[in-house]
Scaffold this active site. Structure first.
Site, mmCIF file in Angstrom:
data_model
loop_
_atom_site.group_PDB
_atom_site.id
_atom_site.type_symbol
_atom_site.label_atom_id
_atom_site.label_comp_id
_atom_site.label_asym_id
_atom_site.label_seq_id
_atom_site.Cartn_x
_atom_site.Cartn_y
_atom_site.Cartn_z
ATOM 1 N N HIS A 371 37.425 42.177 51.042
ATOM 2 C CA HIS A 371 37.308 43.385 50.234
ATOM 3 C C HIS A 371 37.768 44.599 51.026
ATOM 4 O O HIS A 371 37.518 44.701 52.233
ATOM 5 C CB HIS A 371 35.852 43.585 49.769
ATOM 6 C CG HIS A 371 35.515 42.791 48.546
ATOM 7 N ND1 HIS A 371 35.469 43.332 47.298
ATOM 8 C CD2 HIS A 371 35.227 41.465 48.402
ATOM 9 C CE1 HIS A 371 35.148 42.395 46.421
ATOM 10 N NE2 HIS A 371 34.999 41.250 47.075
ATOM 11 N N PRO A 372 38.421 45.544 50.376
ATOM 12 C CA PRO A 372 38.888 46.746 51.068
ATOM 13 C C PRO A 372 37.758 47.757 51.255
ATOM 14 O O PRO A 372 36.745 47.720 50.557
ATOM 15 C CB PRO A 372 39.946 47.294 50.110
ATOM 16 C CG PRO A 372 39.443 46.897 48.753
ATOM 17 C CD PRO A 372 38.809 45.539 48.949
ATOM 18 N N SER A 388 41.187 46.062 42.311
ATOM 19 C CA SER A 388 40.481 47.036 43.154
ATOM 20 C C SER A 388 40.952 48.446 42.872
ATOM 21 O O SER A 388 40.164 49.404 42.869
ATOM 22 C CB SER A 388 40.683 46.688 44.634
ATOM 23 O OG SER A 388 39.978 45.517 44.980
ATOM 24 N N GLU A 391 39.257 49.532 39.705
ATOM 25 C CA GLU A 391 37.827 49.709 39.896
ATOM 26 C C GLU A 391 37.521 50.989 40.672
ATOM 27 O O GLU A 391 36.649 51.782 40.270
ATOM 28 C CB GLU A 391 37.268 48.478 40.634
ATOM 29 C CG GLU A 391 37.223 47.240 39.751
ATOM 30 C CD GLU A 391 37.203 45.944 40.549
ATOM 31 O OE1 GLU A 391 37.204 44.877 39.920
ATOM 32 O OE2 GLU A 391 37.204 46.015 41.797
ATOM 33 N N GLN A 392 38.232 51.224 41.766
ATOM 34 C CA GLN A 392 37.972 52.440 42.548
ATOM 35 C C GLN A 392 38.361 53.683 41.748
ATOM 36 O O GLN A 392 37.675 54.713 41.808
ATOM 37 C CB GLN A 392 38.726 52.374 43.879
ATOM 38 C CG GLN A 392 38.206 51.279 44.798
ATOM 39 C CD GLN A 392 38.496 51.527 46.271
ATOM 40 O OE1 GLN A 392 38.719 52.668 46.687
ATOM 41 N NE2 GLN A 392 38.473 50.457 47.062
ATOM 42 N N PHE A 423 31.536 47.776 53.298
ATOM 43 C CA PHE A 423 30.522 48.106 52.296
ATOM 44 C C PHE A 423 31.068 47.715 50.924
ATOM 45 O O PHE A 423 32.169 48.113 50.539
ATOM 46 C CB PHE A 423 30.210 49.602 52.334
ATOM 47 C CG PHE A 423 29.262 50.040 51.248
ATOM 48 C CD1 PHE A 423 27.908 49.777 51.339
ATOM 49 C CD2 PHE A 423 29.742 50.720 50.126
ATOM 50 C CE1 PHE A 423 27.033 50.188 50.338
ATOM 51 C CE2 PHE A 423 28.873 51.125 49.123
ATOM 52 C CZ PHE A 423 27.510 50.859 49.236
#
Length: 470
Positions: A371-372, A388, A391-392, A423
């Site tokens: 995950h980034p 991603s 989502e971000q 995280f």
């Protein structure tokens, strides 16, 4: 076996609104099984006499012999019971569906004429009233074809509905493959009709009943009196009628046999039930073919993603990215016992999550490290996966102030330094303020706790991705 054929999903928590004609809350459908003259009998070329559904307690087949008492009880159904039911239903102006055994219909021309004059539907109940569990598929298929031929010859029209009753595991598929039947009823698994796919054919299933069925007068722990039968029918109706409000209309099937409920001591219970339901509004009493015609028009078959029919390449291609850069999860999930119950968001997510949960600590850690960082260098360089990125962006992490970006950068570095993985949080459940609050709180956790928290968030992210996908 890694493709489980039984379907535990059905309509799930949100069954469709049946939209019965006239806004009916319930469709109450009566079936009269006409089997007399089609049962096991050496006169019919069978090896033994009948032993099923009669007044004879503990009846057993008599190999090579006629069973005079058994025959006489079946004869009662044709000679007296049928006509008692005919008077009741025609007098109540309720059309019924007859499940007619083709060889029995051929031996009962007056009854067939009365069924047709009353505009009852005559569906097929097979060629003979015998058990098909030990028949080969070829032998059963031959009997289905002969049943259609004989039924058409005797009745004048081909049957549009099918119910074997004493069926095999092959019955539904074999009946569907004929292409003749608008519906098949050899299931007991729902309160509404539904579609199944058999080969390339969409087949309508109208489930039948063994509980609201007078056969329980002739089975252990069944109905001992007409009052018990009436009470059970009434309670079933009351429950389904109550559920039938607010776009949740239901269907109730009632199964009857001429030689059973056609007896004087039982017919009154059926009459009381008919009188009872006539006291309610919004009750539809159709034939089964009427239900089939309505369902086909109102709820035609819809294309459906069949997870259980996908090949490995297609499955991994579609779901390999649900867990970030971890296609191995989909590869392992494909080898599970997937079935019709997995043809849903919950089904696919459960299969994928099982493989994630059962993986080694190192493999799970690999998913976390794939995950980034939130609002990190990959995002700035536009090198995130499409999932991603979306989502971000949904949480506003692609539009941070310089101060916010610096705060995320500091937290990312501190979190990774302490725990050894990024995280992770399902950002679609939060805005950037909420994300920061959780970030600042969770960084203080011990690594074991945080590992489990991050894994739970990975599963949540996967669920959200599947919901968007499916």
């Amino acid at each position: 076996m890694n493709r489980y054929p039984r379907d535990f999903q059905g309509y799930g928590p949100t069954p469709p609104d049946a939209q019965w004609p006239g806004g009916a809350r319930i469709a109450v459908q009566f079936v009269v099984n006409y089997e007399e003259g089609g049962e096991n009998n050496i006169l019919h070329g069978d090896a033994a006499s009948e032993a099923f559904l009669s007044e004879i307690v503990g009846a057993a087949p008599w190999p090579g012999q006629r069973h005079w008492n058994m025959e006489s009880i079946y004869d009662y159904g044709a000679r007296a019971g049928f006509w008692r039911l005919h008077r009741l239903f025609t007098g109540a102006d309720i059309p019924v569906t007859v499940y007619g055994v083709a060889s029995a219909l051929a031996r009962s021309p007056e009854q067939v004429e009365a069924m047709k004059d009353a505009e009852w539907e005559i569906a097929s109940h097979g060629l003979k009233w015998i058990d098909y569990k030990d028949h080969s598929a070829e032998a059963e298929s031959a009997d289905i074809q002969e049943a259609i031929r004989l039924h058409t010859e005797v009745v004048g029209t081909a049957p549009r509905g099918w119910y074997t009753g004493r069926s095999s595991i092959n019955t539904v598929a074999l009946a569907s493959e004929t292409g003749v039947f608008d519906y098949i009823s050899d299931t007991y698994d729902d309160d509404l009709p539904y579609w199944v796919q058999v080969a390339d054919r969409d087949q309508l299933i109208i489930p039948y009943t063994l509980d609201c069925n007078d056969m329980r007068f002739a089975t252990p722990q069944g109905f001992n009196s007409g009052d018990q039968f009436y009470a059970y029918l009434r309670d079933t109706f009351d429950a389904l009628y109550a559920e039938g409000g607010a776009g949740n209309a239901k269907m109730m099937s009632v199964g009857l046999h001429c030689r059973l409920v056609g007896r004087p001591g039982r017919i009154q219970a059926l009459k009381r039930f008919i009188d009872y339901i006539k006291g309610f509004e919004c009750v539809w009493t159709p034939r089964r073919i009427d239900i089939a015609d309505h369902w086909r028009t109102t709820h035609p078959p819809m294309p459906k993603l069949r997870i259980d029919l996908m090949d490995r390449g297609g499955f991994v291609s579609k779901f390999g990215g649900v867990f970030e850069h971890s296609a191995w999860i989909a590869e392992r999930a494909f080898d599970l016992e997937l079935g019709p119950a997995h043809n849903s968001v919950a089904g696919v997510h459960n299969a994928l999550a099982r493989m994630f949960r059962s993986a080694s600590h190192a493999d799970r850690l690999g998913v976390l490290t794939a995950h980034p960082d939130l609002a990190g260098k990959l995002a700035a360089a536009k090198r995130l996966t499409a999932e991603s990125t979306a989502e971000q962006g949904s949480a506003g992490l692609d539009a941070l102030t310089d101060q916010e970006r610096a705060r995320f950068t500091d937290l990312n570095a501190a979190y990774v330094a302490k725990h050894g993985f990024p995280f992770i949080i399902a950002v679609k459940d939060h805005d950037k303020t909420s994300i920061l609050r959780h970030f600042e709180a969770r960084i203080a956790n011990d690594t074991k706790t945080e590992f489990e928290t991050a894994c739970a968030q990975v599963e949540r992210i996967a669920r959200l991705r599947l919901e968007a996908m499916l």
